[in-house]
Design a protein around this motif. Sequence first.
Motif, mmCIF file in Angstrom:
data_model
loop_
_atom_site.group_PDB
_atom_site.id
_atom_site.type_symbol
_atom_site.label_atom_id
_atom_site.label_comp_id
_atom_site.label_asym_id
_atom_site.label_seq_id
_atom_site.Cartn_x
_atom_site.Cartn_y
_atom_site.Cartn_z
ATOM 1 N N UNK A 46 -12.386 5.749 -17.215
ATOM 2 C CA UNK A 46 -12.155 6.487 -15.844
ATOM 3 C C UNK A 46 -12.095 5.927 -14.756
ATOM 4 N N UNK A 47 -13.133 4.891 -14.526
ATOM 5 C CA UNK A 47 -13.091 4.027 -13.207
ATOM 6 C C UNK A 47 -12.057 3.162 -13.263
ATOM 7 N N UNK A 48 -11.396 2.693 -14.404
ATOM 8 C CA UNK A 48 -10.500 1.755 -14.227
ATOM 9 C C UNK A 48 -9.079 2.582 -13.893
ATOM 10 N N UNK A 49 -9.043 3.680 -14.587
ATOM 11 C CA UNK A 49 -8.010 4.350 -14.116
ATOM 12 C C UNK A 49 -7.715 4.954 -12.676
ATOM 13 N N UNK A 50 -9.104 5.124 -12.289
ATOM 14 C CA UNK A 50 -9.109 5.445 -10.539
ATOM 15 C C UNK A 50 -9.000 4.186 -9.775
ATOM 16 N N UNK A 51 -9.267 3.033 -10.262
ATOM 17 C CA UNK A 51 -8.950 1.909 -9.373
ATOM 18 C C UNK A 51 -7.617 1.600 -9.525
ATOM 19 N N UNK A 52 -6.684 2.025 -10.622
ATOM 20 C CA UNK A 52 -5.263 1.893 -10.645
ATOM 21 C C UNK A 52 -4.589 2.960 -9.723
ATOM 22 N N UNK A 53 -5.359 4.132 -9.499
ATOM 23 C CA UNK A 53 -4.609 5.042 -8.556
ATOM 24 C C UNK A 53 -4.961 4.789 -7.328
ATOM 25 N N UNK A 54 -6.002 4.175 -7.213
ATOM 26 C CA UNK A 54 -6.589 3.715 -5.654
ATOM 27 C C UNK A 54 -5.476 2.471 -5.154
ATOM 28 N N UNK A 55 -5.129 1.684 -6.089
ATOM 29 C CA UNK A 55 -3.991 0.792 -5.723
ATOM 30 C C UNK A 55 -2.825 1.153 -5.237
ATOM 31 N N UNK A 56 -2.466 2.153 -6.122
ATOM 32 C CA UNK A 56 -1.100 2.964 -5.723
ATOM 33 C C UNK A 56 -1.129 3.883 -4.729
ATOM 34 N N UNK A 57 -2.105 4.420 -4.422
ATOM 35 C CA UNK A 57 -2.278 5.041 -3.181
ATOM 36 C C UNK A 57 -2.297 4.222 -2.117
ATOM 37 N N UNK A 58 -2.899 3.171 -2.130
ATOM 38 C CA UNK A 58 -2.917 2.201 -1.025
ATOM 39 C C UNK A 58 -1.300 1.819 -0.763
ATOM 40 N N UNK A 59 -0.698 1.092 -1.670
ATOM 41 C CA UNK A 59 0.911 0.849 -1.841
ATOM 42 C C UNK A 59 1.626 1.923 -1.032
ATOM 43 N N UNK A 60 1.355 3.201 -1.449
ATOM 44 C CA UNK A 60 1.981 4.274 -0.946
ATOM 45 C C UNK A 60 1.818 4.498 0.486
ATOM 46 N N UNK A 61 0.366 4.463 0.967
ATOM 47 C CA UNK A 61 0.285 4.533 2.404
ATOM 48 C C UNK A 61 0.581 3.173 3.280
ATOM 49 N N UNK A 62 0.770 2.094 2.816
ATOM 50 C CA UNK A 62 1.311 0.918 3.430
ATOM 51 C C UNK A 62 2.835 1.192 3.453
ATOM 52 N N UNK A 63 3.650 1.453 2.375
ATOM 53 C CA UNK A 63 5.029 2.025 2.804
ATOM 54 C C UNK A 63 5.233 2.867 3.667
ATOM 55 N N UNK A 64 4.488 4.157 3.754
ATOM 56 C CA UNK A 64 4.640 5.168 4.811
ATOM 57 C C UNK A 64 4.430 4.751 6.301
ATOM 58 N N UNK A 65 3.481 3.660 6.361
ATOM 59 C CA UNK A 65 3.279 3.311 7.703
ATOM 60 C C UNK A 65 4.505 2.313 8.144
ATOM 61 N N UNK A 66 4.884 1.344 7.359
ATOM 62 C CA UNK A 66 5.890 0.669 7.726
ATOM 63 C C UNK A 66 7.217 1.335 7.970
ATOM 64 N N UNK A 67 7.470 2.644 7.030
ATOM 65 C CA UNK A 67 8.789 3.331 7.258
ATOM 66 C C UNK A 67 8.517 4.005 8.798
ATOM 67 N N UNK A 68 7.295 4.514 8.974
ATOM 68 C CA UNK A 68 6.897 4.961 10.430
ATOM 69 C C UNK A 68 7.276 4.319 11.608
ATOM 70 N N UNK A 69 6.758 2.848 11.394
ATOM 71 C CA UNK A 69 7.036 1.795 12.485
ATOM 72 C C UNK A 69 8.315 1.558 12.786
ATOM 73 N N UNK A 70 8.957 1.496 11.401
ATOM 74 C CA UNK A 70 10.484 1.038 11.697
ATOM 75 C C UNK A 70 11.307 2.443 12.261
ATOM 76 N N UNK A 71 10.827 3.526 12.152
ATOM 77 C CA UNK A 71 11.657 4.744 12.714
ATOM 78 C C UNK A 71 11.285 4.657 14.101
#
Length: 86
Positions: A46-71
């Motif tokens: 469960x902790x390993x899976x949670x860490x993988x989700x943490x990474x996925x969430x971080x990548x998603x947030x970075x993507x949204x911030x870049x899109x917002x800045x570009x917009x």
Amino acid sequence: MKGMRCIGGGRPEVRLALYMSTLSAVRLNPVFRAFYQRLIAKGKLPKVALTAVMRKLLIYMNHKLKALAAQTLSTGQVQIKRKLKK
């Protein structure tokens, strides 16, 4: 403790905020919940899976911030200013 790893890198405040938001995302967001459950079904801890989700969430947030800045820069509405530390 061979074979077991622990996460200790990065800023503790950011890591804690990311961990807590990931717990919430796993419970309430269907996309992250399905990803987490798929990892658990594959036999991940469960902790390993949670860490993988943490990474996925971080990548998603970075993507949204870049899109917002570009917009905002392309439309000229609001410019994002960075505060410099002294």
